[in-house]
Design an enzyme around this catalytic site. Structure first.
Site, PDB file in Angstrom:
ATOM      1  N   ASP A  50       0.866  -1.466   0.212  1.00 43.39           N
ATOM      2  CA  ASP A  50       0.237   0.422  -0.010  1.00 43.39           C
ATOM      3  C   ASP A  50       0.932   1.263   0.446  1.00 43.39           C
ATOM      4  O   ASP A  50       0.296   2.100  -0.956  1.00 43.39           O
ATOM      5  CB  ASP A  50      -0.795   0.324   0.566  1.00 43.39           C
ATOM      6  CG  ASP A  50      -1.891  -0.771   1.665  1.00 43.39           C
ATOM      7  OD1 ASP A  50      -2.372  -1.614  -0.202  1.00 43.39           O
ATOM      8  OD2 ASP A  50      -2.178  -1.299   1.910  1.00 43.39           O
ATOM      9  N   ARG A 104       1.703   5.122  17.592  1.00 38.68           N
ATOM     10  CA  ARG A 104       0.995   7.052  16.511  1.00 38.68           C
ATOM     11  C   ARG A 104       1.995   7.691  16.914  1.00 38.68           C
ATOM     12  O   ARG A 104       2.536   8.432  15.813  1.00 38.68           O
ATOM     13  CB  ARG A 104      -0.413   6.427  16.323  1.00 38.68           C
ATOM     14  CG  ARG A 104      -0.587   4.880  15.620  1.00 38.68           C
ATOM     15  CD  ARG A 104       0.267   4.947  14.636  1.00 38.68           C
ATOM     16  NE  ARG A 104      -0.800   3.469  14.505  1.00 38.68           N
ATOM     17  CZ  ARG A 104      -0.024   2.189  13.312  1.00 38.68           C
ATOM     18  NH1 ARG A 104       1.226   2.649  13.383  1.00 38.68           N
ATOM     19  NH2 ARG A 104      -0.279   0.868  13.288  1.00 38.68           N
ATOM     20  N   ASP A 147      -6.252   4.409  13.300  1.00 38.74           N
ATOM     21  CA  ASP A 147      -4.992   4.970  13.597  1.00 38.74           C
ATOM     22  C   ASP A 147      -5.272   5.972  12.626  1.00 38.74           C
ATOM     23  O   ASP A 147      -4.057   6.844  12.813  1.00 38.74           O
ATOM     24  CB  ASP A 147      -3.887   3.958  12.506  1.00 38.74           C
ATOM     25  CG  ASP A 147      -3.700   2.428  13.994  1.00 38.74           C
ATOM     26  OD1 ASP A 147      -3.618   3.059  15.009  1.00 38.74           O
ATOM     27  OD2 ASP A 147      -3.096   1.156  13.309  1.00 38.74           O
TER      28      ASP A 147
END
Ligand code: ARG
Length: 399
Positions: free
Chosen positions: A14, A95, A124
């Site tokens: 991705d 994160r 996320d």
């Protein structure tokens, strides 16, 4: 210099495709940033090289392992933070540290946009974008999978057409996110919540049912910080890594749960966090031994709220910062040693020792040497029970 986009790069399909896709959509140059939070796996120099081959104008790897351990995992440990009382916030903690590095890269390379590979269904995306907004409100965020409808099929098509150096067949049946604090596995056959996880799902832990002699470890804490294992000094990162191996060997920290995502969906997740769960078992017991009762009881609400804020992407928020102040006070006396027995999927406390201990043998003992004045208990109970006694009498009078 033309405007640039900084992309949070993992090296997978991705985000590799996203490099060219973003360039096409925005006409901007893409800078790829991979942040090492102890996820292991592929060599990060290989990942860096791949980003360049996929068309990034710059690519670099930030080694954030110690920073992640000291500034993100450690606060979670000192809070004993578990979302829904179960999940040690593995992905949620990584994160904000990734966000910090993305913002730094954006400043360094004159980017006005930050991109990430999240879908529009998870937590996320929220954590990245709320975090970036809190640190750099002037930056724009984009998510190609979500904003440009970059589906998996289209990504594979793009990779093949552009001859990108990625193996499009190397697709795991699961969606996995991992770092030194633990590993999160979802999708595939796990989406049927009646299906039990197979051994194949796990990588940080071995089967707890395998018969094995128990391991015993003594963890030394100073003000809530693990500073030694079996008397040998360790950094936070070393403590987690060592316990990932030792507790992981006994299948400690396997979690299978349905959790409430911020976006309203209930999702099934399988986690493994052997080091984190062993450390939390030890730390929370040392809190029991050294922290005054009301302070310890109130910590329960702080712990829950802290975990929710971090889960919900509010790491850089005023309330989270304020709760950190409480957690600092809580941990002031949390020094001493905890002995853990690791076996059969459990990390069980078997001993505690602390100069800050509030456990008083002479008050607690039922043997000779008892200094507790039992005659005081009677008057205490009379007064403690007075309000309910008065209310009960009134209710009796009223029938
Ligand atoms: N549900 C977890 C969280 O929101 C983990 C998500 C990580 N992603 C994954 N591919 N398993 O923190």
């Amino acid at each position: 210099m033309s405007q640039r986009v900084v992309l949070a790069y993992s090296g997978g399909l991705d985000t590799s495709v996203a490099i060219g896709w973003i360039a096409q959509e925005t006409g901007k140059e893409v800078v790829a940033v991979a942040v090492d939070v102890g996820q292991g796996g592929e060599d990060l120099d290989v990942i860096r090289q791949r980003a360049l081959e996929c068309g990034a104008v710059e690519a670099y790897v930030a080694d954030a392992r110690d920073e992640f351990a000291d500034e993100y995992c450690l606060p979670a440990l000192r809070t004993d933070a578990l979302y829904m009382g179960i999940y040690p916030l593995v992905s949620a903690l990584s994160r904000p540290v990734i966000v910090k590095h993305l913002v730094a890269a954006a400043r360094l390379h004159g980017a006005d946009t930050v991109a990430h590979g999240c879908t529009g269904k998870g937590n996320d995306q929220v954590r990245f974008e709320v975090g970036i907004g809190a640190l750099a409100p002037d930056l724009t965020c984009i998510a190609p999978v979500r904003d440009y409808a970059m589906t998996r099929d289209k990504a594979i098509e793009f990779a093949e057409r552009e001859n990108l150096p990625i193996d499009v067949n190397k697709k795991s049946p699961y969606s996995i996110d991992q770092n030194v604090w633990g590993r999160a596995v979802e999708t595939g056959f796990l989406e049927d919540i009646w299906n039990g996880p197979i051994e194949d799902v796990y990588s940080y832990t071995q089967n707890p049912a395998d018969p094995k002699p128990a391991d015993e470890v003594v963890i030394t804490f100073e003000q809530g910080v693990p500073v030694a294992l079996d008397g040998k000094p360790v950094t936070m990162l070393e403590a987690i890594e060592a316990l990932n191996v030792r507790a992981g060997a006994h299948g400690v920290g396997r979690i299978d749960m349905v959790e409430d995502r911020l976006v309203g969906i209930k999702s099934r997740e399988v986690y493994e966090a052997p080091g984190a769960m062993a450390l939390i078992a030890a730390h929370s017991e040392l809190v029991n031994v050294t922290v005054e009762r009301d302070m310890a009881r109130f910590a329960g609400s702080v712990r829950q709220r802290w975990a929710e804020l971090v889960y919900d992407g509010l790491w850089f928020s005023p309330l989270k910062r304020a709760l950190d102040g409480y957690i600092d006070d809580l941990n002031a006396p949390v020094s001493g040693e905890i002995r853990l027995v690791l076996q059969g999927g459990r990390a069980v406390v078997s001993g505690r020792r602390s100069a800050e201990s509030l456990y008083d043998f002479h008050l607690a003992t039922y043997d000779t040497g008892d200094t507790f004045d039992q005659s005081l208990a009677k008057g205490f109970i009379d007064l403690w029970g007075l309000p309910s006694k008065l209310a009960a009498k009134r209710d009796q009078r009223n029938g």
